[in-house]
Design an enzyme around this catalytic site. Sequence first.
Site, PDB file in Angstrom:
ATOM      1  N   CYS A 171      -3.017   3.372  45.774  1.00  0.00           N
ATOM      2  CA  CYS A 171      -2.092   4.224  45.029  1.00  0.00           C
ATOM      3  C   CYS A 171      -1.450   5.217  45.990  1.00  0.00           C
ATOM      4  CB  CYS A 171      -2.848   4.971  43.928  1.00  0.00           C
ATOM      5  SG  CYS A 171      -1.771   5.987  42.868  1.00  0.00           S
ATOM      6  N   HIS A 204      -0.690   5.660  34.886  1.00  0.00           N
ATOM      7  CA  HIS A 204      -0.278   6.971  35.428  1.00  0.00           C
ATOM      8  C   HIS A 204       0.300   7.863  34.328  1.00  0.00           C
ATOM      9  CE1 HIS A 204      -0.922   6.949  39.738  1.00  0.00           C
ATOM     10  NE2 HIS A 204      -0.299   5.803  39.903  1.00  0.00           N
ATOM     11  N   HIS A 261      -0.811  -0.599  36.043  1.00  0.00           N
ATOM     12  CA  HIS A 261      -1.116   0.504  36.967  1.00  0.00           C
ATOM     13  C   HIS A 261      -0.173   1.681  36.701  1.00  0.00           C
ATOM     14  CE1 HIS A 261      -2.151   2.060  41.182  1.00  0.00           C
ATOM     15  NE2 HIS A 261      -1.091   2.759  40.859  1.00  0.00           N
ATOM     16  N   GLU A 262       1.108   1.369  36.507  1.00  0.00           N
ATOM     17  CA  GLU A 262       2.093   2.448  36.265  1.00  0.00           C
ATOM     18  C   GLU A 262       1.906   3.093  34.907  1.00  0.00           C
ATOM     19  OE1 GLU A 262       2.882   1.415  39.871  1.00  0.00           O
ATOM     20  OE2 GLU A 262       3.366   3.292  38.867  1.00  0.00           O
TER      21      GLU A 262
END
Length: 185
Positions: free
Chosen positions: A112, A159, A155-156
């Site tokens: 990351c 966030h 993954h995004e």
Amino acid sequence: MITMKNIIREGKDTLRSEAKKAVFPLSAEQRQLAHDMMEFLENSQDPKIAEKYHLRAGVGLAAPQVDVSLQMASVLVPSADGSAPLFKDTIVNPVIISHSVQGAALSEGEGCLSVDRDVPGYVVRHDRITLRYYDVEGQQHKIRLKNYPAIVCQHEIDHLHGILFYDHIDHDHPFTMEDEDLVIE
Ligand SMILES: OCN(O)CCCc1ccccc1
Ligand code: NI
């Protein structure tokens, strides 16, 4: 342009916060940010530009990573042979509306841009997802993704909810996964 100094690292509160849903129409500032985030990804994937500006290569960037608590992330997943990207768009207010039972993890684990250290281990995610999101124009999209592009989008989206990739690693058994889960090279 966005460079590494604009990307916040572990310890900054925004990275562990629930980002705010975007309201359409986006402000000019929010549209500019979307442009700048995608430009960062393109720059970071160009060896010459990345070297010149000391950019870590990235296939995604979420607004909280540049200290903007907004549900928006740019994704640019290149194809292996340099043809059209596997997925390229800025996803706003994304929601995974369905997914496979089967999991998948990258064989190399994940990294990351907001984490300046290696954290080994499989990050097991859904192998296939149906994603509903809005683009910066406010147009709704409903798409199906699988394997690498699906992993990057998850993954995004993490966030946007204050979740980092290593939250998914079982530190007692970092390379253990279900038999039916896929390891993606
Ligand atoms: O949030 C984006 N970012 O930190 C860059 C790395 C993105 C990424 C890396 C490995 C697997 C999925 C996504
Ligand atoms: Ni990240």
